[in-house]
Scaffold this active site. Sequence first.
Site, mmCIF file in Angstrom:
data_model
loop_
_atom_site.group_PDB
_atom_site.id
_atom_site.type_symbol
_atom_site.label_atom_id
_atom_site.label_comp_id
_atom_site.label_asym_id
_atom_site.label_seq_id
_atom_site.Cartn_x
_atom_site.Cartn_y
_atom_site.Cartn_z
ATOM 1 C CG ASP A 83 -8.477 62.808 33.266
ATOM 2 O OD1 ASP A 83 -7.951 62.954 34.676
ATOM 3 O OD2 ASP A 83 -7.549 62.125 32.656
ATOM 4 C CE1 TYR A 87 -1.615 64.734 41.205
ATOM 5 C CE2 TYR A 87 -2.359 62.513 42.083
ATOM 6 C CZ TYR A 87 -1.600 63.122 40.575
ATOM 7 O OH TYR A 87 -1.907 62.760 39.424
ATOM 8 N NE ARG A 113 -0.798 74.190 35.382
ATOM 9 C CZ ARG A 113 -0.997 72.992 35.029
ATOM 10 N NH1 ARG A 113 -1.823 72.085 34.876
ATOM 11 N NH2 ARG A 113 -0.501 72.250 36.413
#
Length: 410
Positions: A195, A220, A369
């Site tokens: 992934d 995206y 994050r």
Amino acid sequence: MRPTITDARHLDSQDPLADFKANFALPEGVLYLDGNSLGAQPRAARDALDATRDQWRDALVGGWNQGWFDAPERLGDLLVPLIGARAGEVLVSDSITLNLFKLLGYITERQGGERRVILSEGGNFPADGYIAEGFCRTAGFEHRFLPEGAPLEAHLDGQVAVVVLSQVNYRTGQLRDMADTTRRIHASGAEVIWDLAHSAGALAVDLAGSDARYAVGCTYKYLNGGPGAPGFLYVRSDCQQAGWQPLSGWHGHAQPFAFDADYAPAAGMTRFRTGTHSALAYAPLEASLRLWQQVDMAALRAKSLALVDFFRACIKDLFETHGIEDITPPPAQRGSQVSLVQREHGYGIVQALIERGVIGDYREPGLMRFGFTPLYLSHVDVWQAAEQFREVVESAEYRDPRFQTRTEVT
Ligand SMILES: *Cc1c(COP(=O)(O)O)cnc(C)c1O
């Protein structure tokens, strides 16, 4: 010594990617450190959307023969240089979620079904585990988790058919050694689906050089394709010659416009299509990928590592006094993000920063994050974001009740 804005300006003056920033439309007053969730808008995306809208009006159904129909393969080839694939090995289609399901079905059919276990990793973005579980329920397989940090070999018994792994962990930013891990999984007789959600566009992915056979990813995040832009899948050319994927839709048929009653998979990657795709959604992504064709991926990686270290150098004096743990991995083992843990106040800090125009995000438990996107962030931007972080933390404004309410999407 803490870096100064003069240091930031000096670093920007030597930045080979500095000119790319002008290709993005970012709102005034915003410092965007969330390109790992939703990439910024390339200026060309707007024109591409307008052109497709006009094409719909003027060409009507004829638009399908003017570039709409073959967009999944055409855009797939534009991804090739970014992920180290070869022409004809990438298809842009659906989402990671659906593409994982397709690949699980395709691979296990090719294997003949003797091995019955799908292994996905704990601590990964849960979508991958959810779909592995759903596939197992549908196909009569068993789903197991590889606990975070556990040695792979201990879980690779003769029953494991497919392992689903992220190249970069969405929380910690930890980068796996793709070549070594692939070799070990293949040696056990299993296959691996990589992934690339947090690595495509974040660093130079080398699928061919890692001997990878299967991968999925989205466009995206770091690739700036727009909200809900289509995902992609990669199947190495020598693994494409036979078999069905379980979502055997009519666009993946060998002759979709023959309208045969029976399904026959198309050659190559086209079999991984499902049904009618959104031509509108491909338009801004194509504009973005055309911009990406000009990017030197080695320069991108160098700048990503530099920005991450610059941000941490600007704020690291705050960590101990304010109970912040920096879990960002060392350079050779990281994607393109900073991961800071403050269990009690992490959420409030991120909300206070957002109000000040510094957009990062928060993931439970306690994780702040910050994504670093070298195409549209300068060292001066990062320095300014760090100053805002300092003010929020030192003033303790994150304690204000208005920063404690949770929104639907965080
Ligand atoms: C972002 C992300 C997804 C999202 O999947 P979609 O199908 O695009 O919604 C899946 N897996 C990982 C690892 C991600 O980071």
